[in-house]
Design a protein around this motif. Structure first.
Motif, PDB file in Angstrom:
ATOM      1  N   THR A  62       0.689  -1.539   0.071  1.00 12.20           N
ATOM      2  CA  THR A  62       0.145  -0.118  -0.145  1.00 12.20           C
ATOM      3  C   THR A  62       1.152   1.274   0.327  1.00 12.20           C
ATOM      4  OG1 THR A  62      -1.777  -1.011   0.987  1.00 12.20           O
ATOM      5  CG2 THR A  62      -1.728   0.997   1.490  1.00 12.20           C
ATOM      6  N   TYR A  63       1.952   1.289   0.520  1.00 18.01           N
ATOM      7  CA  TYR A  63       2.970   2.619   0.985  1.00 18.01           C
ATOM      8  C   TYR A  63       3.513   2.111  -0.243  1.00 18.01           C
ATOM      9  CZ  TYR A  63       6.382   5.450   2.280  1.00 18.01           C
ATOM     10  OH  TYR A  63       7.637   6.320   2.781  1.00 18.01           O
ATOM     11  N   LYS A  65       2.653   1.532  -3.719  1.00 18.93           N
ATOM     12  CA  LYS A  65       1.778   1.785  -4.596  1.00 18.93           C
ATOM     13  C   LYS A  65       0.794   3.559  -4.242  1.00 18.93           C
ATOM     14  CE  LYS A  65      -3.394   1.360  -6.035  1.00 18.93           C
ATOM     15  NZ  LYS A  65      -4.466   0.828  -6.032  1.00 18.93           N
ATOM     16  N   THR A  66       0.955   4.059  -2.733  1.00 24.29           N
ATOM     17  CA  THR A  66       0.441   5.482  -2.944  1.00 24.29           C
ATOM     18  C   THR A  66       1.199   6.592  -3.353  1.00 24.29           C
ATOM     19  OG1 THR A  66      -1.066   4.485  -0.563  1.00 24.29           O
ATOM     20  CG2 THR A  66      -0.621   7.015  -1.305  1.00 24.29           C
ATOM     21  N   ASN A  67       3.289   5.833  -2.750  1.00 24.29           N
ATOM     22  CA  ASN A  67       3.938   6.960  -2.863  1.00 24.29           C
ATOM     23  C   ASN A  67       4.136   7.617  -4.089  1.00 24.29           C
ATOM     24  OD1 ASN A  67       4.161   8.970  -0.144  1.00 24.29           O
ATOM     25  ND2 ASN A  67       4.687   6.850   0.363  1.00 24.29           N
ATOM     26  N   LEU A 120       1.442  13.920   2.161  1.00 25.40           N
ATOM     27  CA  LEU A 120      -0.200  12.750   1.097  1.00 25.40           C
ATOM     28  C   LEU A 120      -1.395  14.314   1.975  1.00 25.40           C
ATOM     29  CD1 LEU A 120       0.906   9.473   1.638  1.00 25.40           C
ATOM     30  CD2 LEU A 120       1.565  11.008  -0.520  1.00 25.40           C
ATOM     31  N   ASP A 124      -7.517  11.919   1.093  1.00 20.97           N
ATOM     32  CA  ASP A 124      -7.539  11.336   0.269  1.00 20.97           C
ATOM     33  C   ASP A 124      -7.203  10.021   0.349  1.00 20.97           C
ATOM     34  OD1 ASP A 124      -6.670  10.786  -3.429  1.00 20.97           O
ATOM     35  OD2 ASP A 124      -5.213   9.104  -1.398  1.00 20.97           O
ATOM     36  N   GLU A 126      -6.620   6.441   0.139  1.00 19.44           N
ATOM     37  CA  GLU A 126      -5.605   5.731  -0.669  1.00 19.44           C
ATOM     38  C   GLU A 126      -4.958   6.422   0.966  1.00 19.44           C
ATOM     39  OE1 GLU A 126      -3.955   5.766  -3.999  1.00 19.44           O
ATOM     40  OE2 GLU A 126      -4.744   4.933  -4.710  1.00 19.44           O
ATOM     41  N   THR A 127      -4.885   8.289   0.454  1.00 24.58           N
ATOM     42  CA  THR A 127      -3.915   8.516   1.639  1.00 24.58           C
ATOM     43  C   THR A 127      -4.466   7.872   3.890  1.00 24.58           C
ATOM     44  OG1 THR A 127      -2.818  10.222   0.779  1.00 24.58           O
ATOM     45  CG2 THR A 127      -3.161  10.635   3.503  1.00 24.58           C
ATOM     46  N   LEU A 130      -3.246   3.933   4.246  1.00 21.49           N
ATOM     47  CA  LEU A 130      -2.315   4.371   4.289  1.00 21.49           C
ATOM     48  C   LEU A 130      -2.058   4.151   6.191  1.00 21.49           C
ATOM     49  CD1 LEU A 130       0.727   3.278   3.306  1.00 21.49           C
ATOM     50  CD2 LEU A 130       0.781   5.918   3.251  1.00 21.49           C
ATOM     51  N   LYS A 178       9.995  10.046   1.699  1.00 21.19           N
ATOM     52  CA  LYS A 178       9.236   8.952   1.289  1.00 21.19           C
ATOM     53  C   LYS A 178       9.930   7.686   0.698  1.00 21.19           C
ATOM     54  CE  LYS A 178       6.078  11.820  -1.891  1.00 21.19           C
ATOM     55  NZ  LYS A 178       5.341  11.340  -3.017  1.00 21.19           N
TER      56      LYS A 178
END
Length: 209
Positions: A62-63, A65-67, A120, A124, A126-127, A130, A178
């Protein structure tokens, strides 16, 4: 008269043997109870480790993908991130090492949460996912090193554990923050897998001393 004396002596010896057996039984009882207590504590720790190990993979994916990091690349090496190795020649020392490592990862993930909250978009979806996964991981790590501490006390009531905390004054730009988070979560996942392999949990030998 001699026969009566021998009978009395035999009875006396028999009573002494019974007393010795009784004494050994009484002395063994706390040890047996302690073993049961240790095993129950160990079972809960292994269960928690397995859960953390499973969730760590989801968190890392997830991290990444999100970043927006590529999924086919290895995580970078970042100074200050705890190693995954478990040191110690005895179960007790290994458990102390695991306790300290888990606490370190707890504080590193706390830093990752602060970075992600700043970098982030908080609204959002996704944020939010995460951040929830990161907080869940922190809570489970806190539960973990607390359980390990209790197990150490069962194994040896004189055992002491050291509280550790990560320095928060490291200067990083946005990209470095990041990258740092990626490195932390990658090591965190490897650490959990390593514990299950080397700490005696799989062999179930921790409570044997």
């Amino acid at each position: 008269m001699a026969h009566q004396h021998r009978t009395t002596l035999t009875d006396f010896v028999f009573i002494c043997v019974l007393l010795v057996i009784k004494l050994e039984t009484v002395q063994a009882a706390p040890h047996s109870g302690n073993m049961d207590k240790c095993q129950k504590a160990l079972d809960k720790i292994v269960e928690l480790f397995n859960l953390l190990d499973h969730e760590a993979g989801i968190l890392l994916t997830t991290y990444i993908k999100t970043n927006g990091f590529p999924t086919d690349q290895q995580a970078p090496v970042v100074d200050g991130v705890p190693p995954t190795t478990i040191t110690g020649s005895t179960h007790k020392v290994k458990l102390q090492n695991i306790h300290n490592r888990a606490m370190l990862f707890y504080w590193h993930i706390d830093t990752v949460i602060k970075y992600m909250t700043d970098l982030l978009e908080p609204s959002d979806n996704e944020t939010q996912i995460l951040l929830r996964l990161l907080r869940d991981s922190m809570n489970r790590l806190q539960n973990l090193f607390g359980r390990v501490e209790k197990l150490l006390q069962i194994l040896d009531s004189n055992t002491t554990t050291v509280s550790t905390k990560v320095a928060q004054d490291v200067s990083r730009d946005e990209y470095e923050k990041k990258i740092y988070g990626w490195a932390v979560l990658d090591r965190h996942k490897d650490f959990l897998a390593m514990v299950l392999e080397v700490a005696g949990f799989k062999a179930n030998t921790v409570c044997e001393g």
